[in-house]
Scaffold this active site. Sequence first.
Site, PDB file in Angstrom:
ATOM      1  CB  SER A  39      25.792 -10.923  -9.797  1.00  0.00           C
ATOM      2  OG  SER A  39      27.098 -11.308 -10.127  1.00  0.00           O
ATOM      3  CG  HIS A  53      26.200  -4.624 -12.542  1.00  0.00           C
ATOM      4  ND1 HIS A  53      27.515  -4.215 -12.570  1.00  0.00           N
ATOM      5  CD2 HIS A  53      26.219  -5.979 -12.539  1.00  0.00           C
ATOM      6  CE1 HIS A  53      28.310  -5.276 -12.591  1.00  0.00           C
ATOM      7  NE2 HIS A  53      27.554  -6.355 -12.570  1.00  0.00           N
ATOM      8  NE  ARG A  57      35.130 -10.366 -11.360  1.00  0.00           N
ATOM      9  CZ  ARG A  57      34.704  -9.141 -11.642  1.00  0.00           C
ATOM     10  NH1 ARG A  57      33.496  -8.746 -11.245  1.00  0.00           N
ATOM     11  NH2 ARG A  57      35.459  -8.300 -12.324  1.00  0.00           N
ATOM     12  N   GLY A 206      28.386 -22.265 -17.266  1.00  0.00           N
ATOM     13  CA  GLY A 206      27.513 -22.050 -16.120  1.00  0.00           C
ATOM     14  C   GLY A 206      26.044 -22.142 -16.509  1.00  0.00           C
ATOM     15  NE  ARG A 207      19.434 -22.609 -13.281  1.00  0.00           N
ATOM     16  CZ  ARG A 207      18.565 -21.592 -13.223  1.00  0.00           C
ATOM     17  NH1 ARG A 207      19.007 -20.350 -13.041  1.00  0.00           N
ATOM     18  NH2 ARG A 207      17.266 -21.809 -13.328  1.00  0.00           N
TER      19      ARG A 207
END
Length: 248
Positions: A39, A53, A57, A206-207
Amino acid sequence: MIERGGVNFSHVTGEKLPPSAVDNRPELAGCSFEAMGLSVVIHPLNPFIPTIHMNIRFFFATKNSNVHCWWFGGGMDLTPYYGNEEDVKHFHRVLKDSLDPFGSDIYFKFKHWCDKYFFISHRNEPRGVGGVFFDDLSDPDFETCLAMCRSLGSAFIPAYVPIIKLRQNTSFGNRERDFQLYRRGRYVEFNLVYDRGTLFGLQSQGRIESILMSMPPLVHWKYDWKAEKGSPESELITKYLVQRDWVT
């Protein structure tokens, strides 16, 4: 020039796909999964440079230790604060050129998908001027899908850097900065309410810092603000935040 920019690589696994990944594919409920993605988000300081952006994936789901299915997803889109037709047309042409080797209809299919996906329903307006978006891509085969994603990823620099070079020295004041911060609020609303990637990251534990990397550092919300008729701010909303064909 860049107020916040981030490049994230993610690689996550789990015993059960999060709800955001199975909303459109209920047959995958209960599957274990592995997912990886790249990303890129850039929020410029100058309001005359748009936010960009990009995300590519890859997922695969397994049942009983066997690969049940796989697919690619992603896209690239542009969110200007002050409209410039030359910039938007350039951006869309580069994306079309990157996808045309895989079929003359691919860009238009993905462009329509992007217009539909990056839409803020509660505001009844698009997030920006679109680009391309796709999901559940597995046709015709793995090699072709991977090549298509590589081609789109390679289009990031030629699609965006020329716009930066043209607009980076454009002067701006408090008015333009305030409008930029106001429009950034729409970006945040979309990402937190609708974006499947953000929801997937949160639901898969996730983080958090990486997941919220896409958020701009400063945002303003104004109560029931309306752009002055005939102003550059109004032009963005009436001329650019609409579904248009930018390449033909």
